[in-house]
Write a protein that holds these residues in place. Structure first.
Motif, PDB file in Angstrom:
ATOM      1  N   GLU A 104       0.785  -1.444  -0.004  1.00 54.68           N
ATOM      2  CA  GLU A 104       0.094  -0.085   0.041  1.00 54.68           C
ATOM      3  C   GLU A 104       0.797   1.164   0.002  1.00 54.68           C
ATOM      4  O   GLU A 104       0.614   2.284  -0.609  1.00 54.68           O
ATOM      5  CB  GLU A 104      -0.995   0.058   1.261  1.00 54.68           C
TER       6      GLU A 104
ATOM      7  N   LYS B 241       2.361   1.629  -3.640  1.00 56.52           N
ATOM      8  CA  LYS B 241       1.562   2.161  -4.445  1.00 56.52           C
ATOM      9  C   LYS B 241       1.056   3.583  -4.171  1.00 56.52           C
ATOM     10  O   LYS B 241       1.001   4.430  -5.013  1.00 56.52           O
ATOM     11  CB  LYS B 241       0.130   1.307  -4.217  1.00 56.52           C
ATOM     12  N   LYS B 242       0.963   3.914  -2.992  1.00 53.49           N
ATOM     13  CA  LYS B 242       0.627   5.398  -2.468  1.00 53.49           C
ATOM     14  C   LYS B 242       1.966   6.282  -2.801  1.00 53.49           C
ATOM     15  O   LYS B 242       1.625   7.407  -3.478  1.00 53.49           O
ATOM     16  CB  LYS B 242       0.568   5.501  -1.199  1.00 53.49           C
ATOM     17  N   GLU B 243       3.206   5.948  -2.738  1.00 52.17           N
ATOM     18  CA  GLU B 243       4.207   6.907  -3.006  1.00 52.17           C
ATOM     19  C   GLU B 243       4.500   6.911  -4.490  1.00 52.17           C
ATOM     20  O   GLU B 243       4.619   7.842  -5.091  1.00 52.17           O
ATOM     21  CB  GLU B 243       5.510   6.216  -2.159  1.00 52.17           C
ATOM     22  N   ASP B 244       4.172   5.767  -5.307  1.00 51.92           N
ATOM     23  CA  ASP B 244       4.287   5.942  -6.599  1.00 51.92           C
ATOM     24  C   ASP B 244       3.294   6.847  -7.260  1.00 51.92           C
ATOM     25  O   ASP B 244       3.369   7.549  -8.152  1.00 51.92           O
ATOM     26  CB  ASP B 244       4.198   4.359  -7.392  1.00 51.92           C
ATOM     27  N   THR B 245       2.007   6.850  -6.927  1.00 51.27           N
ATOM     28  CA  THR B 245       0.919   7.636  -7.064  1.00 51.27           C
ATOM     29  C   THR B 245       1.108   8.963  -7.019  1.00 51.27           C
ATOM     30  O   THR B 245       1.019   9.821  -7.842  1.00 51.27           O
ATOM     31  CB  THR B 245      -0.393   7.078  -6.645  1.00 51.27           C
ATOM     32  N   ILE B 246       1.804   9.347  -5.958  1.00 47.34           N
ATOM     33  CA  ILE B 246       2.017  10.526  -5.472  1.00 47.34           C
ATOM     34  C   ILE B 246       3.262  11.201  -6.388  1.00 47.34           C
ATOM     35  O   ILE B 246       3.142  12.447  -6.844  1.00 47.34           O
ATOM     36  CB  ILE B 246       2.586  10.759  -3.844  1.00 47.34           C
ATOM     37  N   THR B 247       4.245  10.277  -6.404  1.00 55.11           N
ATOM     38  CA  THR B 247       5.331  10.660  -7.431  1.00 55.11           C
ATOM     39  C   THR B 247       4.762  11.073  -8.984  1.00 55.11           C
ATOM     40  O   THR B 247       5.304  11.963  -9.412  1.00 55.11           O
ATOM     41  CB  THR B 247       6.525   9.836  -7.397  1.00 55.11           C
ATOM     42  N   ASP B 248       4.055  10.061  -9.414  1.00 53.04           N
ATOM     43  CA  ASP B 248       3.387  10.160 -10.711  1.00 53.04           C
ATOM     44  C   ASP B 248       2.611  11.528 -10.771  1.00 53.04           C
ATOM     45  O   ASP B 248       2.720  12.157 -11.874  1.00 53.04           O
ATOM     46  CB  ASP B 248       2.766   8.989 -11.010  1.00 53.04           C
ATOM     47  N   GLU B 249       1.963  11.966  -9.782  1.00 49.82           N
ATOM     48  CA  GLU B 249       0.962  13.088  -9.692  1.00 49.82           C
ATOM     49  C   GLU B 249       1.865  14.218  -9.600  1.00 49.82           C
ATOM     50  O   GLU B 249       1.493  15.226 -10.562  1.00 49.82           O
ATOM     51  CB  GLU B 249       0.056  13.206  -8.620  1.00 49.82           C
TER      52      GLU B 249
ATOM     53  N   ARG C  59       3.167  14.792 -13.158  1.00 49.39           N
ATOM     54  CA  ARG C  59       2.346  15.001 -14.442  1.00 49.39           C
ATOM     55  C   ARG C  59       1.615  16.308 -14.104  1.00 49.39           C
ATOM     56  O   ARG C  59       0.768  16.574 -15.085  1.00 49.39           O
ATOM     57  CB  ARG C  59       1.431  13.889 -14.647  1.00 49.39           C
TER      58      ARG C  59
ATOM     59  N   SER D 179      -3.027  19.528 -15.544  1.00 53.93           N
ATOM     60  CA  SER D 179      -2.193  18.455 -16.377  1.00 53.93           C
ATOM     61  C   SER D 179      -1.169  18.967 -17.056  1.00 53.93           C
ATOM     62  O   SER D 179      -1.253  20.173 -17.553  1.00 53.93           O
ATOM     63  CB  SER D 179      -2.910  17.511 -16.788  1.00 53.93           C
TER      64      SER D 179
END
Length: 311
Positions: free
Chosen positions: A191, A194-202, A205, A213
């Motif tokens: 979890e 996944k949360k860190e990857d989502t934040i980094t991706d956000e 982008r 965006s």
């Protein structure tokens, strides 16, 4: 004497005007609440302890290399995500082991006696206290459960009861409860990743301030200029620091609004979904469309006039 007191009060008042005491107190509180600051203070204390008492304290500094890895930090943080579930599972494990301790102490106590050299008998279950810690220590650390450290029951009249005792301990404690521990830690780690990857991706982008965006901008340079100048995070941070250090009686209308939003933990003052760049771009596009439309209408009028003149 009155003049001395008056001068002292004037000096204190002048000093308080020069130095914002409230801001510095708030600053110290924020600094010492920061985990990284406390981390380095702890390392300094360990260094002093190593110089004063024992060089053992220097060995703890080796943990610093482990904490430099973001993956290992995420593993450590995963222990905190489900800490309540982990503590409840640990409590249930202790209770189950205690129940097995009672069963072993009452019915299978003879299997806990090991004959050592020179005829010495080691009784690992001579009391409930010792028996419980024997199960807690050897039972959890043995791959096959408590049966690995007990005297084999082959040929004993209570063989099948002992077999049920060993097998249920293995499945309940080793297979189920320890698997729950591992599952909670692995799920928490997944979890967090996944949360860190989502934040980094956000963050890569989208703009952190307005959430627009990257594809909305005409070029990567325009997007970089937007996040570094128009909506720079440091500017918003400096603005909040400015409000914290400024007396509320001196706030402007806009500053009062932002301060009230900040105290209520609301972020409506952020320009969500909009920015001056895109607004100006939309106005220019609207003007261009209007010019194209006017030229098109003018062309149609000229064409119509030419058709009438020909007729």
């Amino acid at each position: 004497k009155y003049d001395q007191i008056s001068k002292k009060e004037q000096f204190i008042k002048m000093l308080s005007n020069i130095i914002d005491i409230r801001y510095h107190i708030w600053y110290l509180i924020v600094v010492f609440k920061e985990p990284r600051v406390l981390y380095h203070i702890g390392y300094c204390l360990l260094s002093l302890a190593g110089l004063r008492w024992n060089i053992f304290y220097f060995s703890i500094h080796l943990l610093h290399f482990m904490l430099q890895s973001q993956t290992l930090v995420t593993v450590l943080r995963s222990l905190q995500v489900h800490r309540k579930q982990l503590m409840m599972t640990l409590a249930m494990t202790v209770v189950v082991i205690y129940i097995y301790t009672i069963i072993g102490f009452i019915f299978f106590r003879k299997f806990y006696r090991h004959e050592m050299e020179e005829g010495i008998v080691q009784d690992n279950c001579d009391s409930m206290w010792n028996c419980f810690f024997f199960h807690l220590d050897k039972g959890l650390r043995s791959g096959g459960g408590i049966a690995d450290v007990l005297v084999p029951a082959t040929g004993d009249q209570h063989y099948f009861l002992r077999l049920s005792f060993d097998m249920t301990f293995f499945f309940v404690v080793i297979v189920m409860l320890l698997a729950i521990f591992q599952g909670l830690i692995i799920d928490a780690f997944g979890e967090l990743r996944k949360k860190e990857d989502t934040i980094t991706d956000e963050l890569k982008r989208k703009c952190f301030i307005c959430g627009i965006s990257k594809v909305e901008f005409s070029s990567p340079y325009e997007y970089d200029n937007h996040i570094n100048h128009h909506h720079a995070m440091r500017d918003y941070m400096f603005f909040m620091m400015h409000l914290i250090g400024k007396p509320e009686t001196e706030f402007t209308g806009q500053e009062s609004y932002v301060w009230e939003q900040y105290l209520e933990q609301k972020w409506d003052f952020f320009p969500a979904g909009t920015c001056f760049q895109l607004q100006e771009k939309q106005r220019q596009l609207a003007k261009e469309k209007q010019v194209v439309k006017q030229q098109k209408n003018k062309h149609q009028l000229l064409l119509h006039a030419h058709t009438l003149a020909t007729i």
